[in-house]
Design an enzyme around this catalytic site. Structure first.
Site, PDB file in Angstrom:
ATOM      1  N   THR A   1       0.745  -1.236   0.003  1.00 26.63           N
ATOM      2  CA  THR A   1       0.073   0.009   0.111  1.00 26.63           C
ATOM      3  C   THR A   1       0.815   1.283   0.059  1.00 26.63           C
ATOM      4  O   THR A   1       1.960   1.141   0.501  1.00 26.63           O
ATOM      5  CB  THR A   1      -0.984  -0.025   1.234  1.00 26.63           C
ATOM      6  OG1 THR A   1      -1.543  -1.071   1.338  1.00 26.63           O
ATOM      7  CG2 THR A   1      -1.831   1.194   1.141  1.00 26.63           C
TER       8      THR A   1
ATOM      9  N   SER B   1     -11.180  -2.746   4.685  1.00 31.48           N
ATOM     10  CA  SER B   1      -9.753  -2.066   4.400  1.00 31.48           C
ATOM     11  C   SER B   1      -9.644  -1.272   5.768  1.00 31.48           C
ATOM     12  O   SER B   1     -10.447  -0.672   6.355  1.00 31.48           O
ATOM     13  CB  SER B   1     -10.070  -1.181   3.408  1.00 31.48           C
ATOM     14  OG  SER B   1      -8.743  -0.550   3.243  1.00 31.48           O
ATOM     15  N   SER B   2      -8.290  -1.185   6.038  1.00 28.38           N
ATOM     16  CA  SER B   2      -7.765  -0.192   6.985  1.00 28.38           C
ATOM     17  C   SER B   2      -7.477   1.110   6.317  1.00 28.38           C
ATOM     18  O   SER B   2      -7.011   2.039   7.084  1.00 28.38           O
ATOM     19  CB  SER B   2      -6.543  -0.828   7.804  1.00 28.38           C
ATOM     20  OG  SER B   2      -6.948  -1.927   8.389  1.00 28.38           O
TER      21      SER B   2
END
Lengths: 380, 176
Positions: free
Chosen positions: B1, B59-60
């Site tokens: 990410t 999702s974080s």
């Protein structure tokens, strides 16, 4: 004639000197206004200086914040390809100059023909999960296209120019990427996968610091997308090539999946946090958990004094407890289009007040107290 | 990410987080296009009992923009690192807005990560006496090997902009 020429030269020299002097004054004034490592006008913080610079240059050219972000993202796909790329998805939180905030989400979605038993193959421990069955419909480029349509200033193709050049000409292997490629777990995985075409020498040893990293095939793809727009990825030749490759690898992704992918545009969720307003994306993004932690901690009245003497340990303990309670809410983070449930309380200060009241200053609770549902951690 | 924070001269801002999920995603490269494919469906693991076509996995990721009510201060912030994103961003915001640390200091500070089992993991270099103090308060301390948390942020206050890209990923910000 000679005299006139000399006079002309003198005038030109004078003008050049004057322009340089004015530029120097501007630079000095803006530096002195914001001394140290600060800037006066605009800035970009990306995962590498190369990509921050590309974003900054787009701003200097008159590009919008969105233009700069898109260019810096495209750059990051080359510099940190282990992290993101055109085969992924993104979430933009965008504030325009009037202060209005929107969220554009192109997070990947489940394809139509997903493996029905997929979740039975979930790993039981934290590890890299590879294989085409895990591929979600990539929304990355449609997200860029929507953001650019709403907020872009420079032409779409311009945002790709520095990236295409970088992909074609190559650049020195980034140190951070090299560390991953040389890692004892990752190295053999790269060597035994199609990624070796990008990241290995001909003799199959992985590239290292000092090598040049090039992406000739991706440069061609980027050129097509720059000229034809993001739709080339979703309905054009790029789409057909991509789907053929995924299906040959055993994946279920289809042209229909790409064609029907929809970007979500929403208002940002706004949480009041003392004297601040915090704008976060809606579910299934993780902003609600951050707002819960911060709301809990804000109620403790934090200040620099909270890090003085024995207050440091107390502040840390309270923070850990807040994080445990936030973990307890993690299972509520789901796609609201498919699991409608009200999670507004997570962002509500009264819920944070309730949680704060349950935190004891000198001890912790058993795991069940925090409403924890055991799961594994993610490391993407 | 990856995360990118941008603040433009007209006051507009972008906080964007993008991912292919795990390192190199699914490890599938499309040879004809040069594109590496994600493994995002893995994000449903341990978080869902069933999935549906068209659904986005949890999702974080949390690209965030904070603004003071008088609009004189703006903080564009976000991060990467899977589950560690949550506490990494929360800790950076807390350090900076309330505990008096500079943006650079707030992000560079060693992090504490509470994992899915509620065990507490301290980034190598975290103050040992504090770790012991947490142990005495009953926290279960574990020694996590990888800390992939990265936070990148841009802030404007009193007309001046601070920008910081996390050293953990060897990042660096740029501006003018």
């Amino acid at each position: 004639m000679g005299k006139e020429r000399r006079r002309l030269v003198c005038v030109c020299c004078g003008l050049v000197v004057a322009v340089v002097a004015v530029l120097l004054i501007i630079v000095c004034v803006s530096r002195s206004k914001c001394p140290g490592e600060r800037f006066s006008h605009a800035a970009v913080a990306a995962d590498s200086l190369r990509c921050s610079n590309i974003g900054r240059d787009i701003l200097l050219e008159g590009g919008s914040a969105v233009d700069a972000a898109i260019s810096a993202l495209l750059c990051t796909a080359l510099v940190n390809p282990q992290s993101m790329g055109l085969g992924g998805g993104a979430i933009f939180t965008i504030m325009d100059s009037s202060g209005k905030v929107k969220v554009i989400s192109s997070r990947e979605t489940v394809p139509k023909n997903f493996r029905q038993d997929l979740l039975q193959h979930c790993p039981k421990t934290v590890k890299l999960t590879t294989g085409p069955q895990w591929i979600g419909v990539p929304g990355e480029l449609r997200g860029y296209a929507r953001a650019h349509a709403l907020y872009g200033k420079l032409p779409w193709a311009r945002l790709f120019e520095p990236i295409i050049k970088l992909a074609r000409d190559g650049f020195p292997m980034p140190e951070y990427l090299a560390q991953f490629l040389q890692h004892k777990f990752i190295k053999p995985m790269v060597q035994n996968s199609s990624l070796c075409e990008l990241f290995c020498h001909k003799n199959k040893t992985v590239l290292g610091v000092g090598d040049t990293l090039r992406y000739p095939k991706l440069a061609d793809t980027l050129e097509i997308i720059a000229k034809q727009g993001a739709e080339a990825f979703y309905t054009g030749q790029v789409a057909q090539d991509l789907i053929r490759d995924v299906q040959e690898a055993g994946g279920q992704l289809s042209l229909e999946d790409l064609e029907s992918f929809e970007v979500r545009v929403d208002e940002a969720r706004t949480v009041l946090l003392g004297e601040y307003k915090m704008h976060i994306p809606p579910l299934p993004a993780g902003g609600a958990m951050i707002s819960l932690i911060l709301n809990i901690m804000h109620g403790f009245g934090l200040s620099p004094a909270s890090l003085q003497g024995n207050q440091t340990a107390l502040t840390l303990h309270r923070y850990i407890e807040a994080a445990k309670f936030a973990n307890g809410q993690r299972m509520k983070i789901k796609d609201p289009h498919y699991s409608p449930q009200n999670v507004d309380n997570m962002m509500d200060s009264s819920f944070a007040d309730e949680v704060r009241a349950m935190i004891r200053d000198h001890s912790t609770h058993p795991a069940s107290f925090y409403n924890i549902t055991p799961s594994t951690d993610r490391f993407g | 990410t990856t995360h990118i924070s941008v603040l433009a001269a007209d006051g507009s801002a972008v906080s964007v987080t993008s991912t292919i999920n795990h390192i190199f995603g699914s490890f599938v490269l499309s040879r004809r296009t040069g594109i590496i494919l994600n493994n995002e469906l893995e994000d449903f693991c341990g978080r869902a009992n069933s999935i549906s076509a068209g659904e986005q996995p949890p999702s974080s990721m949390a690209p965030t923009i904070l603004q003071s009510k008088d609009r004189k201060k703006i903080l564009v912030i976000g991060g990467s690192g899977g589950s560690m994103i949550t506490t990494a961003i929360a800790q950076s915001v807390m350090n900076h807005l309330w505990l008096g640390k500079s943006l650079k200091g707030a992000i560079s500070e060693k992090v504490v990560f509470v994992d899915a089992q509620n065990s507490v993991n301290f980034e190598p270099g975290f103050q040992q006496s504090l770790i012991e103090e947490m142990r005495t308060r009953g926290h279960i301390i574990k020694g996590r090997e990888f800390f992939l948390n990265v936070v990148n942020a841009v802030e404007k206050e009193h007309g001046c902009i601070s920008a910081f890209s996390d050293y953990r990923k060897k990042g660096m910000a740029a501006g003018y």
